[in-house]
Design a protein around this motif. Structure first.
Motif, PDB file in Angstrom:
ATOM      1  N   PHE A  81      -6.740   3.349   5.709  1.00 31.07           N
ATOM      2  CA  PHE A  81      -6.202   4.627   5.251  1.00 31.07           C
ATOM      3  C   PHE A  81      -6.781   5.043   3.889  1.00 31.07           C
ATOM      4  CE2 PHE A  81      -3.148   7.365   3.248  1.00 31.07           C
ATOM      5  CZ  PHE A  81      -2.570   8.103   4.254  1.00 31.07           C
ATOM      6  N   ALA A  96      -6.203   2.397   0.788  1.00 35.34           N
ATOM      7  CA  ALA A  96      -5.302   1.275   1.082  1.00 35.34           C
ATOM      8  C   ALA A  96      -6.075  -0.036   1.027  1.00 35.34           C
ATOM      9  CB  ALA A  96      -4.660   1.461   2.452  1.00 35.34           C
ATOM     10  N   GLN A 155       2.207   1.761  -3.445  1.00 29.91           N
ATOM     11  CA  GLN A 155       1.191   2.372  -4.310  1.00 29.91           C
ATOM     12  C   GLN A 155       1.044   3.867  -4.049  1.00 29.91           C
ATOM     13  OE1 GLN A 155      -1.789   3.224  -6.984  1.00 29.91           O
ATOM     14  NE2 GLN A 155      -0.576   1.354  -6.882  1.00 29.91           N
ATOM     15  N   ARG A 212      -3.317  10.903 -12.507  1.00 30.81           N
ATOM     16  CA  ARG A 212      -2.123  11.501 -11.936  1.00 30.81           C
ATOM     17  C   ARG A 212      -1.033  10.431 -11.885  1.00 30.81           C
ATOM     18  NH1 ARG A 212      -1.573  14.456  -7.912  1.00 30.81           N
ATOM     19  NH2 ARG A 212       0.460  13.659  -7.373  1.00 30.81           N
ATOM     20  N   GLN A 213       0.174  10.865 -11.571  1.00 31.19           N
ATOM     21  CA  GLN A 213       1.298   9.935 -11.587  1.00 31.19           C
ATOM     22  C   GLN A 213       2.403  10.513 -10.721  1.00 31.19           C
ATOM     23  OE1 GLN A 213       3.078   9.177 -15.561  1.00 31.19           O
ATOM     24  NE2 GLN A 213       5.032   9.260 -14.480  1.00 31.19           N
ATOM     25  N   GLY A 214       3.019   9.676  -9.899  1.00 30.91           N
ATOM     26  CA  GLY A 214       4.223  10.105  -9.211  1.00 30.91           C
ATOM     27  C   GLY A 214       5.401  10.097 -10.167  1.00 30.91           C
ATOM     28  N   HIS A 215       6.486  10.731  -9.751  1.00 27.14           N
ATOM     29  CA  HIS A 215       7.667  10.810 -10.607  1.00 27.14           C
ATOM     30  C   HIS A 215       8.333   9.450 -10.730  1.00 27.14           C
ATOM     31  CE1 HIS A 215       8.313  15.425 -10.041  1.00 27.14           C
ATOM     32  NE2 HIS A 215       7.332  15.141 -10.843  1.00 27.14           N
ATOM     33  N   ALA A 223      10.421  13.006  -7.427  1.00 35.76           N
ATOM     34  CA  ALA A 223      11.779  12.461  -7.494  1.00 35.76           C
ATOM     35  C   ALA A 223      12.752  13.529  -7.966  1.00 35.76           C
ATOM     36  CB  ALA A 223      11.810  11.253  -8.421  1.00 35.76           C
ATOM     37  N   LEU A 263      -6.064  12.783  -3.546  1.00 31.56           N
ATOM     38  CA  LEU A 263      -4.912  13.383  -4.226  1.00 31.56           C
ATOM     39  C   LEU A 263      -5.431  14.234  -5.382  1.00 31.56           C
ATOM     40  CD1 LEU A 263      -2.719  10.124  -4.416  1.00 31.56           C
ATOM     41  CD2 LEU A 263      -2.517  11.990  -2.741  1.00 31.56           C
ATOM     42  N   PRO A 264      -4.692  15.261  -5.754  1.00 28.99           N
ATOM     43  CA  PRO A 264      -5.155  16.129  -6.842  1.00 28.99           C
ATOM     44  C   PRO A 264      -5.303  15.378  -8.172  1.00 28.99           C
ATOM     45  CG  PRO A 264      -3.334  17.161  -5.656  1.00 28.99           C
ATOM     46  CD  PRO A 264      -3.442  15.761  -5.149  1.00 28.99           C
ATOM     47  N   VAL A 297      -6.865   8.752   1.222  1.00 28.70           N
ATOM     48  CA  VAL A 297      -6.460  10.144   1.058  1.00 28.70           C
ATOM     49  C   VAL A 297      -6.876  10.608  -0.340  1.00 28.70           C
ATOM     50  CG1 VAL A 297      -4.113   9.584   0.238  1.00 28.70           C
ATOM     51  CG2 VAL A 297      -4.554  11.804   1.303  1.00 28.70           C
ATOM     52  N   TRP A 326      -5.562  -1.418  -7.139  1.00 32.31           N
ATOM     53  CA  TRP A 326      -6.171  -0.333  -6.364  1.00 32.31           C
ATOM     54  C   TRP A 326      -7.163   0.394  -7.271  1.00 32.31           C
ATOM     55  CZ3 TRP A 326      -1.251  -2.016  -5.952  1.00 32.31           C
ATOM     56  CH2 TRP A 326      -0.734  -2.281  -4.683  1.00 32.31           C
ATOM     57  N   SER A 334      -5.033   1.370 -10.514  1.00 33.43           N
ATOM     58  CA  SER A 334      -3.595   1.169 -10.568  1.00 33.43           C
ATOM     59  C   SER A 334      -3.325  -0.240 -10.078  1.00 33.43           C
ATOM     60  CB  SER A 334      -2.860   2.195  -9.702  1.00 33.43           C
ATOM     61  OG  SER A 334      -1.474   2.075  -9.893  1.00 33.43           O
ATOM     62  N   TYR A 356      -7.405   7.662  -3.076  1.00 34.13           N
ATOM     63  CA  TYR A 356      -6.608   6.465  -2.815  1.00 34.13           C
ATOM     64  C   TYR A 356      -7.185   5.753  -1.615  1.00 34.13           C
ATOM     65  CZ  TYR A 356      -2.763   3.852  -0.585  1.00 34.13           C
ATOM     66  OH  TYR A 356      -2.011   2.902   0.034  1.00 34.13           O
ATOM     67  N   ALA A 396       0.281   4.103 -13.217  1.00 35.56           N
ATOM     68  CA  ALA A 396      -0.210   5.337 -12.621  1.00 35.56           C
ATOM     69  C   ALA A 396      -1.679   5.137 -12.243  1.00 35.56           C
ATOM     70  CB  ALA A 396      -0.037   6.465 -13.616  1.00 35.56           C
ATOM     71  N   VAL A 397      -2.388   6.222 -12.024  1.00 33.84           N
ATOM     72  CA  VAL A 397      -3.846   6.135 -11.819  1.00 33.84           C
ATOM     73  C   VAL A 397      -4.456   6.128 -13.211  1.00 33.84           C
ATOM     74  CG1 VAL A 397      -5.832   7.192 -10.708  1.00 33.84           C
ATOM     75  CG2 VAL A 397      -3.575   7.347  -9.625  1.00 33.84           C
ATOM     76  N   ASP A 410       0.840  -1.214   0.000  1.00 36.04           N
ATOM     77  CA  ASP A 410       0.000   0.000   0.000  1.00 36.04           C
ATOM     78  C   ASP A 410       0.873   1.262   0.000  1.00 36.04           C
ATOM     79  OD1 ASP A 410      -2.665  -0.901  -0.148  1.00 36.04           O
ATOM     80  OD2 ASP A 410      -2.725  -1.354   2.000  1.00 36.04           O
ATOM     81  N   TYR A 451      -9.460   3.678  -7.775  1.00 35.70           N
ATOM     82  CA  TYR A 451      -9.577   5.065  -7.344  1.00 35.70           C
ATOM     83  C   TYR A 451     -10.928   5.619  -7.781  1.00 35.70           C
ATOM     84  CZ  TYR A 451      -4.537   5.299  -6.393  1.00 35.70           C
ATOM     85  OH  TYR A 451      -3.277   5.097  -5.883  1.00 35.70           O
ATOM     86  N   VAL A 454       3.196   6.023  -2.704  1.00 36.04           N
ATOM     87  CA  VAL A 454       4.389   6.741  -3.187  1.00 36.04           C
ATOM     88  C   VAL A 454       4.390   6.805  -4.714  1.00 36.04           C
ATOM     89  CG1 VAL A 454       6.914   6.567  -3.377  1.00 36.04           C
ATOM     90  CG2 VAL A 454       5.795   6.268  -1.150  1.00 36.04           C
ATOM     91  N   SER A 455       3.925   5.738  -5.348  1.00 37.98           N
ATOM     92  CA  SER A 455       3.911   5.706  -6.814  1.00 37.98           C
ATOM     93  C   SER A 455       3.044   6.806  -7.409  1.00 37.98           C
ATOM     94  CB  SER A 455       3.381   4.347  -7.312  1.00 37.98           C
ATOM     95  OG  SER A 455       4.257   3.316  -6.948  1.00 37.98           O
ATOM     96  N   GLN A 456       1.973   7.160  -6.721  1.00 37.19           N
ATOM     97  CA  GLN A 456       1.047   8.145  -7.290  1.00 37.19           C
ATOM     98  C   GLN A 456       1.273   9.552  -6.754  1.00 37.19           C
ATOM     99  OE1 GLN A 456       0.086   6.709  -9.632  1.00 37.19           O
ATOM    100  NE2 GLN A 456      -0.025   4.578  -8.962  1.00 37.19           N
ATOM    101  N   ALA A 457       1.841   9.672  -5.557  1.00 34.54           N
ATOM    102  CA  ALA A 457       1.950  10.993  -4.932  1.00 34.54           C
ATOM    103  C   ALA A 457       3.389  11.455  -4.768  1.00 34.54           C
ATOM    104  CB  ALA A 457       1.259  10.959  -3.569  1.00 34.54           C
ATOM    105  N   GLY A 458       4.353  10.602  -5.083  1.00 36.16           N
ATOM    106  CA  GLY A 458       5.744  10.930  -4.809  1.00 36.16           C
ATOM    107  C   GLY A 458       6.401  11.739  -5.907  1.00 36.16           C
TER     108      GLY A 458
END
Lengths: 330, 330, 330, 330
Positions: free
Chosen positions: C140, C135, A282, C205-208, A290, C144-145, C142, C120, C93, C133, C215-216, A279, C122, A284-288
């Motif tokens: 949990f 879990a 996941q 959206r996508q983390g770096h 770098a 996310l934008p 949250v 997951w 995702s 998101y 991604a989502v 979890d 969303y 970190v993958s979407q909100a992180g």
């Protein structure tokens, strides 16, 4: 009360590890420290080619090491940066033979001649918070925001090692990340009694990756405060600011630096939130994020970053950042 | 006359650099030295899991360092291996958590559990020159040729560094190449007075790349003789045997280890033959070999190798190999 | 007038190159196109494991290719993204066996079992501009934008190649960079008559780095407008928005993706400003950013980004972005 | 009876995949095929610079593809090389701008000017089995052994792809390994009906890694025989000769090519011997070799090799190599 430390040139250190401490620091105490630029202050004009005015291995000097009272192997050292301010009204950047991301190097060895060695001198305007770039081969100039940071911060490495200050690794070192700015708290795993903290390599600003090999290099007047978190280990340097937590990784190839930092952040998020590792992976993958540190040093550095607002109520390292922020404000 | 050196456990070293010499060596003198295996001799049966019987950082011990008389920074140290013989009739190999080429590691960080930690014990038959592999999970056994070598040989690094013996770099160290066998002469650039030569990590044999992370690990009785080539620098370790010259490179990613070694060999061939660099590049491209050293350590190692017969009459390092061969034969 | 294109499942493409165009586009014309998510819409709940409901190679479908009138090899195709909006109120995702940055893969081959395959789901709230998101193993959640983007956009490759849509390279493809959002103009070198533009792989959206591999993921309704810049070649995909210019690079190892993107940006800055290459190198080094695209696909992607305000008055591609912005606004 | 195939220039192919077959082959039949050199025969003297006489993408032509009767996706195609003989009494090697291991390239992008473009012409003595190297800038010459091989052999890729012949990957292609010599049998997984085998890029000899980017390039007269192993898949190309089995891997960075090849060999050894995967890992670690293929192409290639004598009685692919050897001998 604030301690002032301004090293003589002969007091500067060129390794993490293998050097005796210059000063003892008590947790909670403020230290104002002068650091020299990565050229030891010897490159002052466009005529001062670093390969001529500097002498290997006397490059990238750090101030310290500082012996932190009560720090023992297995603890974590929290280092808060209360201020980082350029000490002079100029700074320099250079190309250096066989150093940088777009040139053949010592290890990415090729048959090309080195790129031309050049020096750019920047005017630093501390009032307007800018540095002025001037092209060497045309009339172009532009003012860029002054965003001071330290390229090099770390502690003595584990396993009896002494490492050149130019190398970033698990002990910190030359991570060259713009995230190391005033207002942040950096966390290092302690490997030897007293931790032996040292810092240097101030940058007035830096692009992501420090692609040409050097930033806008400057001597700095920096104020720090430290805390020791007993019995908590930290495998790779971490950073916290008011809004985010960050893990770093330094390695080659660059994807390994990315892997280390993301892997550490996934684990840290899991600890802070109770999320299952998958979890946390996941999230970190979407909100992180770098942010790239350096892609030119002997190890490359990546940062993995996550906004604390996505984590609910969390208190990394038992609130060390908040406490040190208060010390700094006092 | 031959000097005998057999270290007490407390005399073993765990870094190159940062350690006081145990003995002084005169060029031309023969030294017989006992080296422990990479586990310090603590893994003796399939029950001795290294993560339980060994303690970080007391891994990969080396015998030495030896202070070589007359060696100064800027010189080259030639080390001839007259003999490398297993000291016991058994040897071991293991998987180690997060170590090896086909597993997630400290730096190639992933979310997998470590692979199973296992120990294989080999019988060493010094008469028949074989080691016997025995499968753990079936009845399969096979005898493999005994081909002793040293994984770790090097000198103190430059720039005040001290490096874990597990890391190969420009100073040598844990190169883990089967080319380092009896009959060869290895060349190292000298960085500190006396060079501070050390060696260890004997292997009864090793596959290319040491893919699982360890070879057939054994204590060794080794005979060496050294010579100092004054005023000649050697940027990366080189090896010479009766038939070939070899350059090594140690870095990550693996292509950089390849680049370093090939680049050094191209330069060396140019020096020996007077060939233009582009002509030397072409000759190495068609006639060169590239034996893989290790693909598991903190730096990977590649060797670039060329038969001397393709170069006409050449005498690398002024005939040091031939001279040391004679010393050894005497 | 706006053209609408909504492909039947059988019309989707799985390669860039080797596929006949589905539609002809006139420069300046607006196209509204529906794209499926990377799973072809088959993963809809946490029970729909991709390895069970999807079938290789029917992954990462793209809509198109579109034949762009007047585009010839050697030209540049400018593609403006006027809008990118999720087509449904959910997205997914997943982890996928042997895919992602923190797992052994097809090419970073290891002996570990794959990580657990999980989905997951969303909830997408298009009014509040968030994705939720949840879990899987704890309570949990949250928000996310919502920051919609396309992971995959490109043209037919050069040299008669057809490449899986999952691979990013000089033709574009699966670059997976969050910079490919509404409001930007992307530039691609044209390799075949009509360019054969295709796009897909929408992300809410996508983390770096897309560290877990996905991604989502969402179907998108996207509006684009294209322009052909005759006689101007573009070696690697570039992006422009109102404030910045960006170069992309896709390769392995990750430092090569970084090198390509920074090298291209240095050249582009030189062209736009007349700066000498070394001066452009210096300016990019201090002012440039390096947003990470993906560190999980068959090539990794990095972006090199520079604010236009640092360049004086510049008009990349003769003002194509401004013109297409106007077309989109109309 | 032996079929002869000698392509017209217009019949040559430049991709694997996306090309119609030129001929149908029956398993067990012998085919004699002429292949052109990687320059299409246009570089004949030191004046013929490839960047001037060759035209991208018409490089590295292959003869074929050949439709192999009965081959279906999921099968394995066994290709035995009965003979590989130079078709002319000369061969060439060159440096090519931005190609090779010791130069900046398209993807290892740097700011250096390209290395000098040069052509070396070799005399091929088919009686004495030598090729003669002549330096361009001095009088040095040396005869090197003639050891003919094919750099490029493969089948149509999976997933509707068409790949430039210069790229090695899971379908084979430009692996550039000296192990692909007369007497070996190569195994490829079949991705499309008929497999669509093609081959080219003959080398009179090649150093390990093809460091300058090209070998001693020559047109070849080659004799092959094929067999289809039904229902047996092969994930990466494999090679068998009388003494060894070999797995290949092609990827970047080079350690991933190593990982793929070693991972495949560990699995193959496990299948052939019944060894547990960890036992096979150990055996390969101590007895395996890792001959370098290329370190210059768009993917790098490594080979993992093990002597069959270490495996007991094994019969890879049901004895295909032995059967094809017999066909060739007849």
């Amino acid at each position: 009360m604030i301690i002032d430390y301004r090293p003589e040139p002969t007091e500067l250190a060129y390794t993490f590890g293998g050097v005796a401490p210059v000063l003892s620091l008590r947790p909670g105490q403020l230290l104002r420290v002068r650091t020299e630029d990565c050229f030891g202050g010897r490159v002052r004009s466009v005529e001062d080619l670093p390969s001529q005015v500097c002498e290997f291995p006397y490059l990238n000097p750090v101030s310290g090491p500082f012996y932190v009272e009560t720090a023992e192997p297995g603890d974590t050292l929290a280092v808060h940066f209360a201020a980082i301010e350029p000490a002079r009204d100029w700074a320099v950047s250079t190309t250096f033979p066989h150093f940088g991301a777009l040139t053949t190097t010592h290890t990415t060895a090729m048959l090309h001649e080195p790129l031309e060695e050049l020096v750019w001198r920047y005017e630093v305007d501390r009032e307007r918070r800018t540095v002025r770039y001037r092209a060497l081969r045309s009339e172009f100039t532009v003012d860029l925001p002054l965003e001071p940071m330290h390229g090099t911060v770390g502690v003595a490495p584990a396993a009896f090692e002494a490492r050149m200050t130019i190398t970033p690794d698990a002990h910190g070192g030359n991570m060259d990340t713009p995230e190391l700015r005033a207002g942040v708290t950096a966390y290092f795993g302690v490997n030897v009694p007293g931790a032996l903290l040292a810092l240097g390599d101030g940058h007035c600003r830096q692009g992501h990756g420090e692609v040409c090999g050097t930033a806008v290099e400057a001597a700095m007047d920096t104020v720090i405060a430290v805390e020791v978190i007993k019995g908590v280990s930290t495998p790779w340097p971490r950073i916290e600011d008011d809004r985010s937590i960050m893990s770093t990784g330094s390695a080659r190839p660059l994807e390994d630096a990315y892997r280390i930092s993301q892997h550490d952040l996934v684990g840290w998020v899991g600890e802070l939130t109770g999320l299952h590792p998958m979890d946390a992976y996941q999230l970190v993958s979407q909100a992180g994020q770098a942010p790239v540190g350096n892609v030119c040093d002997s190890n490359y550095t990546m940062v993995a970053k996550l906004a604390k607002q996505h984590l609910g109520e969390v208190s990394p390292y038992g609130g060390a950042h908040r406490r040190l922020r208060a010390v700094a404000a006092a």
